[in-house]
Design a protein around this motif. Sequence first.
Motif, short mmCIF file in Angstrom:
data_model
loop_
_atom_site.label_atom_id
_atom_site.label_comp_id
_atom_site.label_asym_id
_atom_site.label_seq_id
_atom_site.Cartn_x
_atom_site.Cartn_y
_atom_site.Cartn_z
N ILE A 55 -17.40 28.85 -96.14
CA ILE A 55 -16.82 28.84 -94.79
C ILE A 55 -17.15 30.14 -94.05
O ILE A 55 -17.67 30.12 -92.93
N LEU A 56 -16.83 31.28 -94.69
CA LEU A 56 -16.91 32.54 -93.94
C LEU A 56 -18.33 33.08 -93.85
O LEU A 56 -18.70 33.69 -92.84
N VAL B 247 -22.14 17.94 -96.33
CA VAL B 247 -22.88 19.17 -96.61
C VAL B 247 -21.93 20.33 -96.86
O VAL B 247 -22.29 21.30 -97.53
N PHE B 248 -20.72 20.23 -96.36
CA PHE B 248 -19.72 21.28 -96.61
C PHE B 248 -19.30 21.25 -98.09
O PHE B 248 -19.30 22.29 -98.77
N GLY C 104 -20.71 29.30 -93.00
CA GLY C 104 -20.08 28.24 -92.22
C GLY C 104 -20.82 27.81 -90.96
O GLY C 104 -20.78 26.63 -90.60
N ARG C 105 -21.49 28.75 -90.27
CA ARG C 105 -22.15 28.35 -89.02
C ARG C 105 -23.14 27.22 -89.25
O ARG C 105 -23.33 26.36 -88.40
N ASP C 106 -23.78 27.23 -90.43
CA ASP C 106 -24.67 26.12 -90.78
C ASP C 106 -23.99 25.11 -91.70
O ASP C 106 -24.16 23.91 -91.55
N ALA C 107 -23.21 25.61 -92.67
CA ALA C 107 -22.64 24.72 -93.69
C ALA C 107 -21.68 23.70 -93.08
O ALA C 107 -21.48 22.62 -93.63
N LEU C 108 -21.10 24.05 -91.92
CA LEU C 108 -20.15 23.12 -91.29
C LEU C 108 -20.82 22.22 -90.26
O LEU C 108 -20.17 21.36 -89.66
N GLN C 109 -22.14 22.40 -90.06
CA GLN C 109 -22.87 21.54 -89.15
C GLN C 109 -23.35 20.27 -89.86
O GLN C 109 -23.16 20.14 -91.07
N TYR C 110 -24.00 19.39 -89.12
CA TYR C 110 -24.49 18.14 -89.71
C TYR C 110 -25.49 18.37 -90.85
O TYR C 110 -25.42 17.73 -91.88
#
Lengths: 403, 403
Positions: free
Chosen positions: A60-61, A277-278, A64-70
């Motif tokens: 997350i920290l 993906v998360f 996250g900018r990529d891991a939380l995207q599609y």
Amino acid sequence: MTHTPANTQPYPFAKRVPAIPPIGAAQASSRSDTIPLSFGAPHSDTFPYDALNDAASEAILSQGRDALQYAGASGPSFLLDWIAARSARRAINVEPSQVLLTYGSQQAIDFAARTLLDPGDHAWVEAPTYFGAVSTFRTAEAVLTSFPIDADGLQTDEVEAALRAAVKTGKPIPKLLYVMPNFHNPGGVSLSLERRKKLAELAVEFNFFILEDDAYTELAFEEQALPSIYSFAPERVVYLSTFSKTIAPGIRLGWAIGSRDVISRMNTFFQGSKASVFSQEIVAQLLKKLPFEEHIAKLNGLYRANRDAMVSALKQYFGDDVRFEVPGGGFFVWLEFREDVDTSQFVQDAYERGVSFIHGKQFFVKPEGARFARLSFSYCDEERIHNGVKLLADAYYAYVDNK
Amino acid sequence: MTHTPANTQPYPFAKRVPAIPPIGAAQASSRSDTIPLSFGAPHSDTFPYDALNDAASEAILSQGRDALQYAGASGPSFLLDWIAARSARRAINVEPSQVLLTYGSQQAIDFAARTLLDPGDHAWVEAPTYFGAVSTFRTAEAVLTSFPIDADGLQTDEVEAALRAAVKTGKPIPKLLYVMPNFHNPGGVSLSLERRKKLAELAVEFNFFILEDDAYTELAFEEQALPSIYSFAPERVVYLSTFSKTIAPGIRLGWAIGSRDVISRMNTFFQGSKASVFSQEIVAQLLKKLPFEEHIAKLNGLYRANRDAMVSALKQYFGDDVRFEVPGGGFFVWLEFREDVDTSQFVQDAYERGVSFIHGKQFFVKPEGARFARLSFSYCDEERIHNGVKLLADAYYAYVDNK
């Protein structure tokens, strides 16, 4: 108008749903005071909480900018590499692009069924077999036929005889054969090396796909599992496994391995998306830090002790009145009672006494298997396993005495 | 034998795969130096990182013994309650048992298609429409027909005329009609109240289901979205929404709302499982603490400014050479060029100049729509949006000048 008018007509839902409601979840639920030997779930002590928490924070920290995207960060591709490398232990030599991550292997079974089966196609399964797969084949509108297992797994001589007879008599050949090679659910047995080779040969000769569901492969208490069926016919096997037993089922990540051809077709059902993906990033970050061999050794120490507790309690309370193979791994002991027993007749009494199990008929596609019962030694601790088997014996002998 | 013999026969894969490969993912990929106006993804600044991290810790360290198991802790039922309550804003009054959590609304579309459509059944969609849904209907072996949208969304008079004509001439009635009521992808428009009521009436009269995909409903920049189509015909609508735009797409949680009848049938495809209970627990813990209204207001402030930047750049660089509706929410501006333009002819040049977009034909099931293009204002910041539109204009005028 604000609500449905009274004259709403009945709607003709698709024929594929729902022939038969899914089994398992209902039986698996339990009162808090019941010993759930029905639960085919990992022991909660095996979850790597602190490492998972660190991994989630990293995902997350930091990512996250990529891991939380599609499309995700680098975790998904790390996992494909990791799975491809780990699969070498099953004699599987593949590129990461031949691995498809799915929401548990349940979704991989669904994708494989929809890739391999048109409505009315034939699928062959084991007797007994895993009910989640059976439900999926039914929603794929497959015609099911089953073949017995013994101490060495699926009886491939019966499969071969049926195939040769089908060709002779013009009967349908299966498009798919579903088999659990290691620590079978519910049978507890593993497929012998000779039979693995034989199945692979038959798949090539008769041009069907084997769906090799290897969910329990890492949970080997005595010796490593044998080479996969996949290794003997990589063009005609889709191999499945999962993190559900080794990390945690709630994370819902499994995978399929196959030829690029079949994997790219299965991937169609994601419609350009991917399994979370998360979650993949969390598991990737976990595997980067978790000493996996030590983790698996710890799991197997716990499950081996649980199995031993169950086997010893079964001997103590049932003596010769029940037969079973001692499983070399996995989660399950498959009990065989004498022929006139119907375990569904005392499942309710057992539950009221404080123990749950799953009665045999639920694991068969034909009306058979009444004298069997599945116990799981994975979820409870040794003491509860011992007490659960004792309560089961109370229910069994009360049933037998009243017959 | 150890490897595939040379004489392996071709395998007859199921007819449902893959008629047409999924669109979107390939176009959505971008070089790091390209301004991805093709990306239909949220802005990474909108993800609630710290709150998510706290929620993940709570899910793992406090709730993990259950949250990491198959059935989960209390998060999943909290989410059902939360969604049922939140849906009242769309005039949807349901019990939590009428909500089904899925892996993104993409999976809900798949479950709905398999519940409502037999192979060969007819599904009606908008022109333009969302390509992920089209791919799913194709794998369900549906026959697709499309109807145009205008500034008020789907042209329901055309739908009604086609239904009445079909009845008269004995042509097939659809089993399902797929529609995006708010901030349409790619059209950017919303369906008028009259048309919502009309569609609901038609669904009841002609006995088809409406699949109401409301992914962008919370992203309303000016005024709240209208009542759902569902509210006018709850027995003939499956309503879909998602956390992908409001929390994060990588978490992959969407939902379907419908009658108990249709929801229980859709649930069949989970085979007794659930969408990741671990992800559900994280989102539940997040929603317990996150001030959701403030969070949504922050998102909409960012997206409104992005939209304004895009609209102003379009006016600056294109003047009257492009037409579009200013979207009242969502992620997309849908450009209409003059009739002889084919936007696929300059998509590559635009990419080489440093901007990506999705050309129009990809959003239609018939060969049409060449003069359209979809731009997304969600993923990039205002400056990059401005620069991206300028580069797009460079590519467009170079194309026009060379025609």
